[in-house]
Design an enzyme around this catalytic site. Structure first.
Site, PDB file in Angstrom:
ATOM      1  N   ARG A  28     -64.651   0.407 -21.481  1.00  0.00           N
ATOM      2  CA  ARG A  28     -63.999   1.671 -21.152  1.00  0.00           C
ATOM      3  C   ARG A  28     -64.674   2.827 -21.889  1.00  0.00           C
ATOM      4  NH1 ARG A  28     -59.880  -2.120 -22.161  1.00  0.00           N
ATOM      5  NH2 ARG A  28     -58.546  -2.565 -20.356  1.00  0.00           N
ATOM      6  N   LYS A  40     -57.977  -1.286 -25.642  1.00  0.00           N
ATOM      7  CA  LYS A  40     -56.663  -0.988 -25.077  1.00  0.00           C
ATOM      8  C   LYS A  40     -55.667  -2.057 -25.495  1.00  0.00           C
ATOM      9  CE  LYS A  40     -54.521   0.537 -20.779  1.00  0.00           C
ATOM     10  NZ  LYS A  40     -54.730   0.784 -19.335  1.00  0.00           N
ATOM     11  N   HIS A  74     -65.893   5.220 -15.318  1.00  0.00           N
ATOM     12  CA  HIS A  74     -65.188   4.089 -14.726  1.00  0.00           C
ATOM     13  C   HIS A  74     -65.941   3.524 -13.523  1.00  0.00           C
ATOM     14  CE1 HIS A  74     -61.476   2.263 -16.026  1.00  0.00           C
ATOM     15  NE2 HIS A  74     -61.194   1.934 -14.788  1.00  0.00           N
ATOM     16  N   ARG A 129     -67.795   0.595 -14.648  1.00  0.00           N
ATOM     17  CA  ARG A 129     -66.888  -0.541 -14.894  1.00  0.00           C
ATOM     18  C   ARG A 129     -66.551  -1.238 -13.576  1.00  0.00           C
ATOM     19  NH1 ARG A 129     -63.255  -2.274 -18.903  1.00  0.00           N
ATOM     20  NH2 ARG A 129     -61.131  -2.719 -18.256  1.00  0.00           N
ATOM     21  N   HIS A 179     -58.574  -7.186 -19.538  1.00  0.00           N
ATOM     22  CA  HIS A 179     -57.294  -7.067 -18.842  1.00  0.00           C
ATOM     23  C   HIS A 179     -56.323  -8.117 -19.381  1.00  0.00           C
ATOM     24  CE1 HIS A 179     -59.281  -5.110 -15.058  1.00  0.00           C
ATOM     25  NE2 HIS A 179     -59.067  -4.240 -16.032  1.00  0.00           N
ATOM     26  N   TYR A 237     -60.515  -6.363  -7.723  1.00  0.00           N
ATOM     27  CA  TYR A 237     -61.932  -6.520  -7.403  1.00  0.00           C
ATOM     28  C   TYR A 237     -62.172  -7.563  -6.322  1.00  0.00           C
ATOM     29  CZ  TYR A 237     -62.422  -3.625 -11.464  1.00  0.00           C
ATOM     30  OH  TYR A 237     -62.309  -2.589 -12.351  1.00  0.00           O
TER      31      TYR A 237
END
Length: 372
Positions: free
Chosen positions: A188, A213, A283, A286, A309, A318
């Protein structure tokens, strides 16, 4: 060329942004400064950081509560006890009907982002016995949508953006190293600017994301090409940019400072515009990394681990953009198709399609679908 670039960097560093007192913009007075909700807000934000949540989370909550308290102040509401569920529903309706300067409404994602801190605030108020009951306990929040990227870049398009960096200048070498790192690791934007000099192990091909995150650390792979550019940047360019020997930030600006989020975004967007893309930012790399790996046969759970995640459902988006594998399944299984030509070439193509389709179907079967 390199010497000229080095002189330009030194000139910028000599003019480091020392803001004179008169140039510091004074903050506008707070219309709701006298509202008692402000004191509760401050206590809630202090609890947010002392309980282990990040400064970023506290900042998001502050902005959301600022808007809510201002709305309450305009209606004479100045205590948590004054807020009922109907009032919260009225504020939710206010967000739904609100229009930005360009006339566009707030997306459901933005509405949810502004409401969730309010839910957390009143949950805290009830737990601390500031109120007898939580008026937000049964508030139905808008469901954020999982939107596909506006434009998913192909491998060739990614290469085009990477090649926009002017590697004949120190800044260009740094920019190329940063773009390569973004694409190779899929980290990120905030994780990128937080990298220290020792977080990238170019010998082993690993990158450590510290306090990503959710305040989670993770170790991710970084490709050989990205490592080569990072090594070149660290050896040839970073000594020219870093102002102090004890500075540990990996990527620094021409001013010798750590990158800020907006400054990094501006750099990426500039290179994307030069490559012919009207929009896109950090992003996009990513998204591209995850989708390209999935199309080349990577298991979605490995991609989940690399992206950081916590839920597989976040990564499942995805599977909807990896169109290459889906086309292979479609061509293999849909009855309305042309017959394939016979011969060894046709058999080989069928075998490849069978293998690709099986790999995708196995990955999809291993997942638990949590979408609608």
């Amino acid at each position: 060329m390199a010497r000229k670039g080095e002189l330009g960097i030194r000139q910028k560093q000599r003019k480091l942004r020392v803001k004179p007192a008169q140039a510091v913009r004074e903050r506008a007075p707070d219309p709701a400064a006298g509202n008692l909700l402000r004191s509760y807000q401050n206590a809630f934000l202090e609890w947010t950081v002392t309980s282990g949540l990040s400064e970023s989370t506290a900042s998001i909550r502050r902005r959301a509560l600022d808007g809510f308290i201002l709305w309450c102040d305009e209606r004479g509401l100045d205590r948590p006890q004054d807020i009922t569920r109907p009032i919260l529903q009225r504020y939710q309706g206010h967000l739904y009907h609100y229009r930005k300067a360009d006339g566009a409404p707030l997306s459901f994602n933005t509405q949810a982002t502004r409401l969730m801190p309010i839910v957390a605030f009143f949950k805290w108020c009830a737990r601390e016995n500031h109120i007898l009951y939580n008026p937000a306990s049964d508030l139905v929040l808008p469901k954020p949508s999982r939107q596909l990227p506006r434009h998913l870049m192909s491998v060739a398009e990614i290469e085009s953006v990477l090649n926009q960096a002017d590697i004949g200048t120190p800044s260009g070498v740094r920019n190329r190293a940063m773009l390569e790192t973004l694409y190779s690791t899929g980290i990120r934007r905030a994780e990128m600017i937080g990298l220290s000099l020792y977080d990238v192990d170019t010998e082993r091909g690993t990158l450590m994301v510290r306090q990503g995150k959710g305040r989670r650390d993770r170790l991710v792979p970084i490709g050989a090409r990205a490592c080569a550019w990072v090594v070149r940047y660290v050896r040839e360019v970073r000594p020219q940019l870093a102002l102090t020997l004890d500075q540990r930030t990996l990527f620094v600006t021409d001013y010798g400072e750590a990158f800020e989020k907006n400054r990094l975004s501006d750099m990426v967007k500039l290179h994307m515009r030069h490559a012919g893309f009207a929009s896109g930012g950090c992003h996009a790399f990513r998204h591209a990394m995850a989708t390209h790996m999935l199309e080349n046969g990577a298991d979605i759970r490995f991609i989940q681990a690399i992206l950081g995640h916590s839920e597989l459902s976040t990564t499942q988006i995805y599977t909807h953009v990896a169109i290459g594998k889906l086309k292979a399944v479609h061509a293999l299984t849909h009855p309305a198709r042309l017959e394939r030509a016979g011969g060894d070439g046709g058999a080989a193509a069928d075998a490849d399609a069978d293998e690709d389709a099986k790999a995708l179907l196995d990955a999809l079967d291993a997942e638990q679908d949590t979408s609608d």
